[in-house]
Design an enzyme around this catalytic site. Structure first.
Site, PDB file in Angstrom:
ATOM      1  N   TYR A   1       0.803  -1.220   0.067  1.00 26.38           N
ATOM      2  CA  TYR A   1      -0.038  -0.083   0.027  1.00 26.38           C
ATOM      3  C   TYR A   1       0.989   1.333  -0.032  1.00 26.38           C
ATOM      4  CZ  TYR A   1      -4.022  -2.940   1.290  1.00 26.38           C
ATOM      5  OH  TYR A   1      -5.076  -3.844   1.376  1.00 26.38           O
TER       6      TYR A   1
ATOM      7  N   LYS B   1       5.563 -14.061   4.091  1.00 26.76           N
ATOM      8  CA  LYS B   1       5.551 -15.109   3.002  1.00 26.76           C
ATOM      9  C   LYS B   1       6.938 -15.177   2.494  1.00 26.76           C
ATOM     10  CE  LYS B   1       3.317 -17.939   0.064  1.00 26.76           C
ATOM     11  NZ  LYS B   1       2.718 -19.078   0.112  1.00 26.76           N
TER      12      LYS B   1
ATOM     13  N   ASP C   1      -0.454 -17.838   4.155  1.00 30.06           N
ATOM     14  CA  ASP C   1      -1.754 -18.551   3.663  1.00 30.06           C
ATOM     15  C   ASP C   1      -2.103 -19.909   4.856  1.00 30.06           C
ATOM     16  OD1 ASP C   1       1.108 -19.605   3.329  1.00 30.06           O
ATOM     17  OD2 ASP C   1       0.495 -20.584   1.241  1.00 30.06           O
TER      18      ASP C   1
ATOM     19  N   ASP D   1      -4.391  -6.426   6.682  1.00 26.20           N
ATOM     20  CA  ASP D   1      -5.734  -6.135   6.158  1.00 26.20           C
ATOM     21  C   ASP D   1      -6.521  -7.390   5.716  1.00 26.20           C
ATOM     22  OD1 ASP D   1      -7.777  -4.400   5.181  1.00 26.20           O
ATOM     23  OD2 ASP D   1      -6.873  -3.776   3.253  1.00 26.20           O
TER      24      ASP D   1
ATOM     25  N   ASP E   1      -9.841  -8.649   8.546  1.00 28.58           N
ATOM     26  CA  ASP E   1     -11.383  -8.713   8.157  1.00 28.58           C
ATOM     27  C   ASP E   1     -11.732 -10.290   8.061  1.00 28.58           C
ATOM     28  OD1 ASP E   1     -10.990  -6.127   7.147  1.00 28.58           O
ATOM     29  OD2 ASP E   1     -12.358  -6.669   5.207  1.00 28.58           O
TER      30      ASP E   1
END
Ligand code: NAI
Ligand code: MG
Length: 336
Positions: free
Chosen positions: A124, A175, A208, A232, A236
């Site tokens: 971002y 990751k 993951d 983010d 959620d």
């Protein structure tokens, strides 16, 4: 006396922030409120989504209580998401997103975690470009950015452990097996910073697999720290375990005025109907009170929300029929 800058924004932000402000006003605390504009409607009216007057108001306040703003998924010349701009402007590098079980069928029991999301860099960072039919986004990870977010997470883990009488624990999510350079640096910094906190039990998880664990065994997670986009998405996901986006709060903290906001967006599908869930905004207000030093009042506010839910009152997103106003009034009754 503390000054709160209220920025309701767009959509349901215009419903849940006034609800939270009304509750705060009945709490008899030494608070003053100033309202300021931001968002897409403000952009259409004034040509600026985050006017200088709003920034100035936020700058001289002790905290900002922010609703949500609508950001189009296409490029609109001159428009920039106000929340991203505020995070950047005040260098609010840490996004703290607590997720905990609530009373009601809508929530799974036994969950009490804190997701610590890096808030200023990663994918971002705003460095996106188009080269013909190729689109490129740069994922910026810095040593300074990684170290400070992990240090924040470690301090949070220590504080939570002390409060709860449990051993401190931290899960580092990345990751690095694929993003060897960017997440390689994040992981290296994280592992190094955690050596400053030998009491903390440190785990690592690939993003993951962390997403899977969040669904399968969320009770086992205490504090989780990760980069911007992963945080983010995971937050959620985590919110769905306890009732969804309507109930989860967040705090953006760092260098300048801290900004508190529900995790949800402007919810255009339900805006204007009076049915928005104010719980996320109320629990964000709790985080704000705590940070401003009103610790006892923060606890009272949380208890009033929890007690209201445990009596079965809840909005449509949680399977109930209570309106925003009715829920807000019920919380105020409990605070009297
Ligand atoms: P959203 O969070 O607005 O809505 C997702 C789903 O959750 C919808 O079904 C909505 O009805 C429900 N929901 C959200 N808040 C609720 C509440 N308080 N009570 C009851 N139900 C609620 O996310 P979506 O649909 O992806 O985005 C809509 C707009 O919000 C977009 O323009 C997006 O850019 C913006 N957005 C803004 C954020 C911010 O200002 N921090 C964060 C996320 C999205
Ligand atoms: Mg989000």
């Amino acid at each position: 006396m503390k000054t709160i800058c209220l920025i309701p924004g767009d959509g349901v932000g215009q419903e849940v922030i006034p609800a939270a402000a009304e509750v705060l006003q009945t709490m008899d605390l030494d608070l003053t409120f100033i309202e300021a504009e931001a968002g897409f409607a403000c952009f259409e009216k004034k040509g600026n989504a985050l006017p200088e007057t709003t920034l100035a108001c936020a700058r001289r306040s002790d905290a900002v209580l922010f609703g949500a703003t609508s950001s189009p998924s296409t490029i609109v010349p001159g428009y920039r998401s106000p929340i991203l701009a505020l995070r950047r402007e005040f260098d609010l590098y840490a996004n703290l997103r607590p997720v905990f079980s609530l009373p009601g069928d809508f929530s799974r029991p036994g969950i009490d975690m804190l997701i610590v999301r890096e808030n200023t860099e990663g994918l971002y960072s705003g460095r996106e470009r188009r080269e013909g039919d190729t689109a490129i986004a740069e994922r910026v990870i810095t040593r300074q950015g990684s170290e400070r977010i992990v240090r924040t997470a470690c301090l949070q883990a220590m504080a939570r452990a002390k409060l709860r009488g449990i051993p401190p624990s931290l899960t580092i999510v990345h990751k690095a097996n694929v993003l060897k350079i960017t997440d390689g640096l994040f992981r290296e910094c994280a592992l190094q910073v955690t050596t400053e906190f030998p009491e903390i039990k440190v785990n690592e998880s690939l993003v993951d697999s962390a997403a899977m664990k969040l669904v399968k065994s969320p009770e086992s997670i205490d504090v989780l720290v990760t980069t911007n986009l992963f945080g983010d998405i995971l937050s959620d996901e985590a919110s769905a375990l306890v009732g969804g986006l309507g109930v989860t709060p967040s705090a953006n903290v760092g260098t300048g005025t801290p900004v508190f906001e529900p995790v949800h967006g402007s919810a255009p599908d339900i805006a204007g109907q009076g049915i928005a869930n104010p719980v996320g905004a109320l629990l964000s207000s709790e985080l704000m009170l705590e940070r401003l030093g009103f610790v006892e009042a923060a606890g009272r506010l949380r208890q009033a929300v929890v007690d209201t839910l445990s009596k079965g009152a809840c909005t449509a997103d949680l399977g109930g029929t209570t309106t925003t106003k009715q829920f807000t009034r019920a919380v105020m009754e409990r605070l009297k």
